[in-house]
Design a protein around this motif. Sequence first.
Motif, PDB file in Angstrom:
ATOM      1  N   LEU A  65     -11.149  14.959  39.552  1.00  0.00           N
ATOM      2  CA  LEU A  65     -12.069  14.139  39.047  1.00  0.00           C
ATOM      3  C   LEU A  65     -11.098  13.911  37.613  1.00  0.00           C
ATOM      4  O   LEU A  65     -11.296  12.448  37.287  1.00  0.00           O
ATOM      5  CB  LEU A  65     -13.099  13.945  38.478  1.00  0.00           C
ATOM      6  CG  LEU A  65     -13.945  14.645  39.353  1.00  0.00           C
ATOM      7  CD1 LEU A  65     -16.129  15.087  39.201  1.00  0.00           C
ATOM      8  CD2 LEU A  65     -14.169  13.323  39.943  1.00  0.00           C
ATOM      9  N   GLU A  66     -10.703  14.602  36.813  1.00  0.00           N
ATOM     10  CA  GLU A  66      -9.652  14.284  35.995  1.00  0.00           C
ATOM     11  C   GLU A  66      -9.313  13.357  35.809  1.00  0.00           C
ATOM     12  O   GLU A  66      -8.364  12.911  35.259  1.00  0.00           O
ATOM     13  CB  GLU A  66      -8.959  15.576  35.344  1.00  0.00           C
ATOM     14  CG  GLU A  66     -10.460  15.979  34.853  1.00  0.00           C
ATOM     15  CD  GLU A  66      -9.594  17.536  33.899  1.00  0.00           C
ATOM     16  OE1 GLU A  66      -8.753  17.854  34.322  1.00  0.00           O
ATOM     17  OE2 GLU A  66     -10.203  18.562  33.667  1.00  0.00           O
ATOM     18  N   ILE A  67      -8.214  12.906  37.020  1.00  0.00           N
ATOM     19  CA  ILE A  67      -6.426  12.103  37.725  1.00  0.00           C
ATOM     20  C   ILE A  67      -7.342  11.321  38.059  1.00  0.00           C
ATOM     21  O   ILE A  67      -6.926   9.701  37.965  1.00  0.00           O
ATOM     22  CB  ILE A  67      -5.631  12.852  38.937  1.00  0.00           C
ATOM     23  CG1 ILE A  67      -5.186  14.005  37.304  1.00  0.00           C
ATOM     24  CG2 ILE A  67      -4.783  12.087  39.328  1.00  0.00           C
ATOM     25  CD1 ILE A  67      -4.258  15.551  38.574  1.00  0.00           C
ATOM     26  N   LEU A  68      -8.172  10.870  38.935  1.00  0.00           N
ATOM     27  CA  LEU A  68      -8.468   9.814  39.801  1.00  0.00           C
ATOM     28  C   LEU A  68      -9.691   8.534  38.883  1.00  0.00           C
ATOM     29  O   LEU A  68      -9.969   8.506  37.908  1.00  0.00           O
ATOM     30  CB  LEU A  68     -10.104  10.651  40.724  1.00  0.00           C
ATOM     31  CG  LEU A  68      -9.709  11.355  41.829  1.00  0.00           C
ATOM     32  CD1 LEU A  68     -10.796  10.654  42.974  1.00  0.00           C
ATOM     33  CD2 LEU A  68      -8.769   9.854  42.429  1.00  0.00           C
ATOM     34  N   ALA A  69      -8.782   7.758  39.454  1.00  0.00           N
ATOM     35  CA  ALA A  69      -9.387   5.997  38.987  1.00  0.00           C
ATOM     36  C   ALA A  69      -9.566   5.356  40.138  1.00  0.00           C
ATOM     37  O   ALA A  69      -9.124   5.113  40.788  1.00  0.00           O
ATOM     38  CB  ALA A  69      -8.089   5.840  37.967  1.00  0.00           C
ATOM     39  N   CYS A  70      -9.601   3.941  39.376  1.00  0.00           N
ATOM     40  CA  CYS A  70     -10.149   3.233  40.408  1.00  0.00           C
ATOM     41  C   CYS A  70      -8.761   2.253  40.546  1.00  0.00           C
ATOM     42  O   CYS A  70      -7.918   1.847  40.545  1.00  0.00           O
ATOM     43  CB  CYS A  70     -10.680   1.764  39.281  1.00  0.00           C
ATOM     44  SG  CYS A  70     -11.069   0.228  40.633  1.00  0.00           S
ATOM     45  N   PRO A  71      -8.684   2.090  42.469  1.00  0.00           N
ATOM     46  CA  PRO A  71      -7.185   1.933  42.798  1.00  0.00           C
ATOM     47  C   PRO A  71      -6.919   0.412  42.239  1.00  0.00           C
ATOM     48  O   PRO A  71      -5.694   0.234  42.336  1.00  0.00           O
ATOM     49  CB  PRO A  71      -7.553   2.236  44.078  1.00  0.00           C
ATOM     50  CG  PRO A  71      -9.244   2.073  44.292  1.00  0.00           C
ATOM     51  CD  PRO A  71      -9.636   3.030  43.548  1.00  0.00           C
ATOM     52  N   LEU A  72      -8.199  -0.187  41.549  1.00  0.00           N
ATOM     53  CA  LEU A  72      -7.236  -1.524  41.038  1.00  0.00           C
ATOM     54  C   LEU A  72      -7.190  -1.753  40.068  1.00  0.00           C
ATOM     55  O   LEU A  72      -6.693  -2.149  39.227  1.00  0.00           O
ATOM     56  CB  LEU A  72      -9.021  -2.571  41.380  1.00  0.00           C
ATOM     57  CG  LEU A  72      -9.102  -2.691  43.356  1.00  0.00           C
ATOM     58  CD1 LEU A  72     -10.116  -3.617  42.979  1.00  0.00           C
ATOM     59  CD2 LEU A  72      -7.811  -3.142  43.738  1.00  0.00           C
ATOM     60  N   THR A  73      -8.207  -1.063  39.277  1.00  0.00           N
ATOM     61  CA  THR A  73      -7.974  -0.963  37.598  1.00  0.00           C
ATOM     62  C   THR A  73      -7.406   0.010  36.635  1.00  0.00           C
ATOM     63  O   THR A  73      -7.679   0.331  35.752  1.00  0.00           O
ATOM     64  CB  THR A  73      -9.584  -2.148  36.926  1.00  0.00           C
ATOM     65  OG1 THR A  73     -10.323   0.018  37.317  1.00  0.00           O
ATOM     66  CG2 THR A  73     -10.597  -3.115  37.438  1.00  0.00           C
ATOM     67  N   LYS A  74      -6.942   0.677  37.787  1.00  0.00           N
ATOM     68  CA  LYS A  74      -6.680   2.215  37.439  1.00  0.00           C
ATOM     69  C   LYS A  74      -7.611   3.257  35.849  1.00  0.00           C
ATOM     70  O   LYS A  74      -6.923   3.517  34.981  1.00  0.00           O
ATOM     71  CB  LYS A  74      -5.142   2.076  37.319  1.00  0.00           C
ATOM     72  CG  LYS A  74      -3.923   1.266  37.643  1.00  0.00           C
ATOM     73  CD  LYS A  74      -4.278   2.199  39.006  1.00  0.00           C
ATOM     74  CE  LYS A  74      -3.057   1.414  39.469  1.00  0.00           C
ATOM     75  NZ  LYS A  74      -2.728   1.876  41.112  1.00  0.00           N
ATOM     76  N   PRO A 129     -11.068   5.081  34.586  1.00  0.00           N
ATOM     77  CA  PRO A 129     -11.817   6.708  34.528  1.00  0.00           C
ATOM     78  C   PRO A 129     -12.767   5.960  35.481  1.00  0.00           C
ATOM     79  O   PRO A 129     -13.526   4.604  36.027  1.00  0.00           O
ATOM     80  CB  PRO A 129     -12.017   7.144  33.924  1.00  0.00           C
ATOM     81  CG  PRO A 129     -11.053   6.451  32.796  1.00  0.00           C
ATOM     82  CD  PRO A 129     -10.643   5.056  33.050  1.00  0.00           C
ATOM     83  N   LEU A 130     -13.085   6.987  35.996  1.00  0.00           N
ATOM     84  CA  LEU A 130     -14.812   6.671  37.099  1.00  0.00           C
ATOM     85  C   LEU A 130     -16.039   7.415  36.395  1.00  0.00           C
ATOM     86  O   LEU A 130     -14.873   8.642  36.071  1.00  0.00           O
ATOM     87  CB  LEU A 130     -13.947   7.077  38.371  1.00  0.00           C
ATOM     88  CG  LEU A 130     -12.971   6.462  39.236  1.00  0.00           C
ATOM     89  CD1 LEU A 130     -12.650   7.182  40.002  1.00  0.00           C
ATOM     90  CD2 LEU A 130     -13.010   4.559  40.282  1.00  0.00           C
ATOM     91  N   MET A 172     -11.790   6.742  49.045  1.00  0.00           N
ATOM     92  CA  MET A 172     -10.434   5.218  46.972  1.00  0.00           C
ATOM     93  C   MET A 172     -10.405   3.817  47.906  1.00  0.00           C
ATOM     94  O   MET A 172      -9.407   3.880  47.328  1.00  0.00           O
ATOM     95  CB  MET A 172      -9.500   6.130  46.262  1.00  0.00           C
ATOM     96  CG  MET A 172      -9.846   7.961  45.545  1.00  0.00           C
ATOM     97  SD  MET A 172     -11.776   7.318  44.559  1.00  0.00           S
ATOM     98  CE  MET A 172     -11.109   6.069  43.608  1.00  0.00           C
TER      99      MET A 172
END
Lengths: 294, 73
Positions: B24-33, B35-36, B63
């Motif tokens: 979770l600490e690394i993941l981001a939105c694939p479009l805007t990069k 945080p989620l 994602m």
Amino acid sequence: MTKTVPPDNPAIIFDRAALRKNRDRASKNFADHNFLVQEVAARLHDKIQDITRDFQHIVDLGCHEGEMARLLKDKFVISQDLSREFLKRASGARVQADEEQLPYRPQSLDLVISNLSLHWVNDLPGCLAQIMQALKPDGLFLGALLGGETLSELRRVMMEAEINIRGGASPRISPFMDVRSGGSLLQRAGFALPVVDTDRITVTYENAFKLMQELKGMGEGNILNNRSRGLTSRRLMMECAKIYHEKFSDARGRITTTFDIIYLMGWSPHQSQQQPLKPGQGKVNLSEMFGGKN
Amino acid sequence: MSQDSEKSQESEKINYGKVDPKLLEILACPLTKTPLRYDEAAGELISDKAGLAFPIRDGIPIMLVEEARKIDQ
């Protein structure tokens, strides 16, 4: 930030939805067809072991069944694939995602690896730019792609067979990256100290049918957007097998197939990396060095 | 609202699973990069910026933009 179209607006060559289906299907029998993926995974692992660096956060793009995570078992590896079925057979941290739209925060990763998946990406420069964005400074990208002369025998054979039978040829084998373009791709994406090298792996099969079965089993079936969607006729396949055997069989009567593996390696820039000197800073006089007396 | 609650009852059989906190600490939105937001109850990762909710199944975040639910803002 909205999604922007890259300036060179790449054509959509590959049908990614079809790729997802191919990979889902391949997962059922992958163990019978994962020879190449396993082999290159081991070679990538060797390359990583050679680098004296403790990589903490690692992502494997297009992970198949999580081979890299298994080899790097003492590390935190996120296995990413487009195929849910492949991911079910992987273990550890997993993400279903597309290499064309990476879901990682900027500067969050130490190492991005990819084992034989990036050759299906429509916009490789865009993908590399996203990898660069996700890497921490001094982070490493190491990817193995199919390229060069991969499947060149099959490409020739298919074209010839189709011309013989149908009087024309449709695209059946993916266009592959040229070895020489690897370095410039890395540089364009801003990678420092880019290195490109290749391995040629020649594999023999009993016949062309076995080769095609293997490709399907690997999830590497034809996903070209303008592929012929009709069923490939039995007659065409027989013609292919015949020509393949005539042109490319070894002493034992087995057909040979070339796989060229292109390894792309580059670092995200950091001031600690070796830099070229500015012009005019040379300390050695060349004419002295070569013993010239002015 | 009532439709929404019906939906969540229906989907109770789906196993969202827990997402690895390190992931979770690394993941981001694939479009805007960006945080989620992790909505554990709904089994979704939400990108407020893109207005998308990404589903989670068996602890695996999906994602893919084509699989995400659009959120009205």
